[in-house]
Enzyme design. Structure first.
Site: not given
Length: 462
Positions: A294, A323, A344, A392, A419
């Site tokens: 991030q 994720y 992932e 996420d 997001c």
């Protein structure tokens, strides 16, 4: 302005017409919204309540785009101090709005998406969690290099173009990152390095990428070139490290393709380490040039703390981290639960997550390279019963197959970090159809001065 009465003859607007309009709203991308004779126009650098002369840039069937020619009335919510360059490049496309009003705008984006897409209006959307200092927060910069007015320049592209606008102060980037970019730019000018030319497919240097640990201060410099051979590299390294002792990694990436992608496949460490190290919520992370980490460390911590609080975890809980990336969220959960299972699709990220777990002495977090759907089916067969599934996803949200697979595992809670409010609302609607109820909604401002908003929501099994 209202639509014309039936039968009234309308003069069709065309490009370069100038009309006076009132701005009534902001679009989800932060553009001013003006209505004129049944058309909706989107106008950059225009805010609700403002009255402007607008030049028509483009007219579609029912909508169009315009730009401000003159202001007749300015909104009291306007930030008059922002440099218009930041708006033109999209670095800070909401920088002309006061920060308090940015936070209100982002809350409204979440509310509108939940109502318009999921039909939800009876769940409170909390006020957006904002930053105390909402400038110079980005810990990563990806800056194109081009020739402008005969010399090598760094900056950002004008919106919707590949015309470089030279910039020295990037406004939302860490100031040490700005200093390193500018120093490298000036140094490479002295070495007469040829910048990349997209049209001619010539030149050497395409991009400069810099990462900086928010807490560690360690810096990584990546030079993206069109070919392996580099320019007096020892001299370049010596001068950079002398001026910036915090630079612990200098990497060359070779990208010889005609593409908009920043990186090519090949990386070569020219100096120091392959990674930098930083911390988040007490855990240390090794961050490579390609790692997803991030860009706003301070607000990412608040985002993860919100997700942890919503999940209301205990030592008996099992969490699935879909994720999972390099493990930042899952490892933040690991301290308070029985086990974390992360999945992932990017194998390099999984290796990073495993390394980060070992780096922090965390032995109850397990990461696999797989699709989330397949991994969850495998875990279910192995008798793993999560109490919380953490998701996420990227901006496109979740797939139907993922939603079905997550519901099949029967978690009591689903904690969704988003997001993109629109795809989040779509996915929440589907989860509600499958027996989960929306309980909590908390927007978090990871990207001050831009229209982007992150959000944490909690879904509880009915």
């Amino acid at each position: 302005m209202v639509s014309p009465r039936k039968g009234k003859r309308i003069r069709m607007l065309k490009k370069n017409d100038i009309i006076q309009v009132a701005i009534s709203d902001l679009s989800h991308e932060g553009a001013g919204v003006a209505k004129h004779d049944g058309f909706v126009f989107f106008v950059d650098n225009a805010l609700p309540e403002e009255v402007i002369d607008m030049r028509v840039l483009k007219v579609n069937k029912n909508s169009g785009f315009g730009k401000v020619e003159a202001y007749h009335y300015l909104s009291p919510a306007r930030n008059a101090d922002v440099n218009l360059t930041y708006l033109r490049t999209g670095i800070a496309d909401l920088g002309h709005l006061t920060y308090e009003d940015q936070l209100t705008f982002k809350k409204k984006q979440v509310q509108d998406s939940l109502y318009k897409i999921a039909g939800i209006s009876d769940v409170t959307v909390e006020s957006t969690i904002g930053m105390t200092e909402p400038l110079a927060y980005r810990n990563k910069a990806q800056v194109p290099v081009r020739r402008v007015n005969g010399q090598l320049e760094t900056g950002f592209f004008r919106k919707h173009s590949h015309d470089l606008i030279p910039i020295s102060d990037y406004y939302i980037q860490d100031k040490e990152i700005d200093r390193l970019i500018n120093f490298t730019r000036d140094l490479l000018r002295r070495f007469d390095i040829k910048p990349y030319d997209e049209t001619e497919q010539t030149g050497l240097l395409r991009n400069i990428v810099v990462r900086r640990g928010h807490y560690s201060g360690e810096m990584m410099l990546v030079l993206v070139t069109t070919r392996p051979k580099v320019f007096r590299v020892d001299q370049v390294i010596e001068k950079i490290v002398e001026a910036f002792p915090a630079v612990v990694s200098i990497i060359q990436n070779i990208n010889d393709k005609n593409t908009n992608a920043i990186f090519g496949k090949d990386f070569k460490t020219l100096y120091g380490k392959d990674t930098i190290t930083d911390s988040m919520l007490g855990n240390n992370y090794a961050i490579s040039a390609q790692s997803f980490y991030q860009v706003n460390t301070v607000m990412a911590e608040k985002l993860y703390q919100t997700a942890i609080a919503f999940s209301d975890l205990s030592k008996d809980d099992i969490v699935i981290d879909a994720y999972s990336g390099i493990g930042t969220i899952g490892l933040s959960f690991a301290k308070t639960v029985k086990a974390v299972y992360g999945v992932e699709v990017i194998e390099a990220a999984v290796r990073d997550a495993q390394h980060n777990a070992a780096l922090n002495g965390i032995t109850n977090a397990y990461f696999v390279a797989d699709t989330a759907e397949h991994a969850m089916a495998t875990w279910a067969k192995d008798g793993i019963k999560p109490s919380v599934i953490l998701v996420d996803p990227p901006r496109k949200g979740l797939t139907e197959s993922f939603i079905q697979a997550s519901v099949a595992m029967g978690p009591q809670k689903i904690t969704y970090v988003s997001c993109n409010p629109a795809t989040m609302a779509r996915d929440i609607k589907r989860y509600q159809e499958l027996g989960y109820k929306l309980a909590k909604v908390q927007p978090v401002d990871l990207f001050p001065q831009t229209h982007h908003v992150e959000c944490v929501v909690l879904l509880i099994k009915e």
